[in-house]
Design a protein around this motif. Structure first.
Motif, mmCIF file in Angstrom:
data_model
loop_
_atom_site.group_PDB
_atom_site.id
_atom_site.type_symbol
_atom_site.label_atom_id
_atom_site.label_comp_id
_atom_site.label_asym_id
_atom_site.label_seq_id
_atom_site.Cartn_x
_atom_site.Cartn_y
_atom_site.Cartn_z
ATOM 1 N N THR A 158 1.090 -1.115 0.072
ATOM 2 C CA THR A 158 0.097 -0.150 -0.136
ATOM 3 C C THR A 158 0.823 1.263 -0.085
ATOM 4 O O THR A 158 0.496 2.376 -0.454
ATOM 5 N N GLN A 161 1.332 2.795 -3.186
ATOM 6 C CA GLN A 161 0.446 3.524 -3.797
ATOM 7 C C GLN A 161 0.573 4.885 -3.204
ATOM 8 O O GLN A 161 0.465 6.033 -4.041
ATOM 9 N N ASN A 281 -4.517 4.944 -8.065
ATOM 10 C CA ASN A 281 -3.693 4.597 -6.667
ATOM 11 C C ASN A 281 -4.408 5.096 -5.477
ATOM 12 O O ASN A 281 -4.182 4.431 -4.450
ATOM 13 N N SER A 339 -7.351 -0.498 -9.051
ATOM 14 C CA SER A 339 -7.816 -0.683 -7.435
ATOM 15 C C SER A 339 -8.863 -1.648 -7.193
ATOM 16 O O SER A 339 -8.788 -2.229 -5.927
#
Length: 437
Positions: A158, A161, A281, A339
């Protein structure tokens, strides 16, 4: 021992450090990816050369050549001296290489020495990246509770992102500058700003403990002197499995790198293509933890396979939408493809791959397997561009490439053992069947 640490706080601290480390890596990754598609063909290669874009995209891929070498070296030291110490080194190496790129002379100034220096700096980034995600994933996995390993380790990815969002937000104003500013000093600013992110992450990461399993092995004298030997002897099937599963990362590089160039070819504004990446993202910041929670409930394999195959299904629709006049549709499909599709595989692979190995070789196994698999990801933009993916109708090439990669990764994942219910201290331990009488 776990009692030496703060109960309930270490997993969160490890996840935060992993998030920030990945944010640094992928900030650097994405500004290089964006620049290789939009800036570098104009400043590091002969002006007007039709091959400049392909050569520029190839410099992006050179980091992936260095990654397997870095995986062997950093994996060895990660299993020998501890992942936390290695992660401090990779952080400084990545930040330093990125800052240097922002200082490089152009082709007009020094000729072919310019792309040569660019490649050297990119190789240093690759060596750093080889240890960053593997080390962060190993560290977080071993600190996490047994029933939440996928969730906590997902923050490593994560962070990618977060890094890409930050990079895109910095790069968007750059591409809107007048050409004389953009191609002279404007493009350098995002590379120099990397130093700020590195310093913040450095102070967070330096307070983190080594994993309990490593400390116990060190205290009992059970640290492997040459982790690569038992890794290749006892876990070669898992290394091969990770290599093939890691091909799925090519979907991300196609989405975040090649699609920028393709979008410009079919008429999209450069700034708009970057906003597509930001939107996808940003939503993934929320979907990836949910996919990880799902993997903690139903298993790693189904979530990973869904992420790979759904990406292949959505990608052609996303690429086709770029040629339409419907911007809202393009944004929606960007979000769905990345996503709601690829993010599932992205969230799960740190736990899925890491749980195939025991603690004594986990860093080496993760590093070597992923970095060999990521070779394809690194050169995917150049390969697909060379096959005609960056021209009118190139969406067919891009969609076909994505589908092949997704199928290979999914078939490999099907051969893996499901490990969601395996206790952390028994992960990767081989059970030898008793001999029959």
């Amino acid at each position: 021992m776990m009692s030496a640490q703060e109960p309930g706080k270490t997993p969160g601290k490890a996840a935060l450090a992993s998030f920030m480390g990945s944010a640094v890596e992928y900030y650097d990754f994405f500004i290089f990816a964006s620049a290789s598609a939009l800036i570098f063909p104009h400043i590091f290669f002969p002006s007007g050369d039709d091959a400049a874009l392909v050569m520029s995209l190839a410099t992006f891929g050179f980091a992936y050549v260095a990654r397997p070498i870095g995986a062997v070296i950093l994996g060895h030291f990660g299993d020998r001296i501890g992942p936390q110490k290695v992660l401090m080194f990779t952080l400084l190496l990545m930040g330093g290489a990125t800052f240097v790129i922002g200082c490089l002379p152009t082709f007009e100034q020094v000729g072919w020495l310019s792309p040569g220096l660019l490649v050297l700096a990119r190789l240093a980034q690759g060596i750093s990246a080889a240890g960053e995600q593997a080390g962060a994933s190993s560290l977080t996995l071993e600190h996490a509770p047994d029933n939440r390993r996928a969730f906590f380790t997902s923050w490593t990815l994560t962070g990618t992102q977060g890094g890409q969002i930050l990079a895109a937000m910095v790069f968007i104003p750059v591409v809107s500058l007048p050409d004389d500013i953009k191609y002279s000093w404007g493009w350098r600013i995002p590379f120099w700003l990397s130093a700020v992110v590195v310093l913040i992450t450095f102070f967070i990461r330096r307070t983190l403990h080594e994993p309990p399993a490593f400390e116990e092995a060190k205290a009992s004298g059970k640290i492997e002197k040459l982790p690569l030997i038992p890794l290749l002897r006892d876990y070669w099937r898992d290394v091969l499995r990770v290599i093939l599963c890691a091909f799925v990362a090519a979907i991300s590089t196609v989405f975040t790198n090649l699609a920028l160039a393709y979008g410009v070819v079919v008429g999209l504004d450069q700034g708009l293509t970057l906003w597509l990446v930001v939107a996808a993202n940003f939503v993934a910041l929320f979907t990836q933890p949910q996919f990880a929670k799902l993997a903690d409930r139903i298993g790693r394999r189904p979530v990973f396979i869904y992420g790979a195959l759904s990406s292949a299904v959505f990608m052609p629709f996303y690429m086709l939408s770029m040629s339409s006049d419907n911007t809202i549709l393009t944004f929606a499909l960007a979000v769905v493809t990345f996503s709601c599709g690829y993010a599932a595989a992205n969230a799960v692979w740190p736990s899925f791959y890491g749980e195939m190995f025991s603690a004594r070789v986990r860093f080496s196994g993760l590093a070597l397997g992923t970095q060999l698999g990521f070779l394809l990801a690194g050169f995917a933009p150049a390969i697909v561009a060379g096959l005609g993916g960056v021209q009118e109708g190139g969406w067919i090439v891009i969609a076909g490439f994505t589908a092949v990669v997704a199928v290979i990764a999914s078939l490999s994942a099907l051969t893996a053992r499901e490990t969601k219910d395996v206790p952390t201290d028994t992960l990767g331990i081989r059970v030898i069947p008793a001999a029959r009488g």
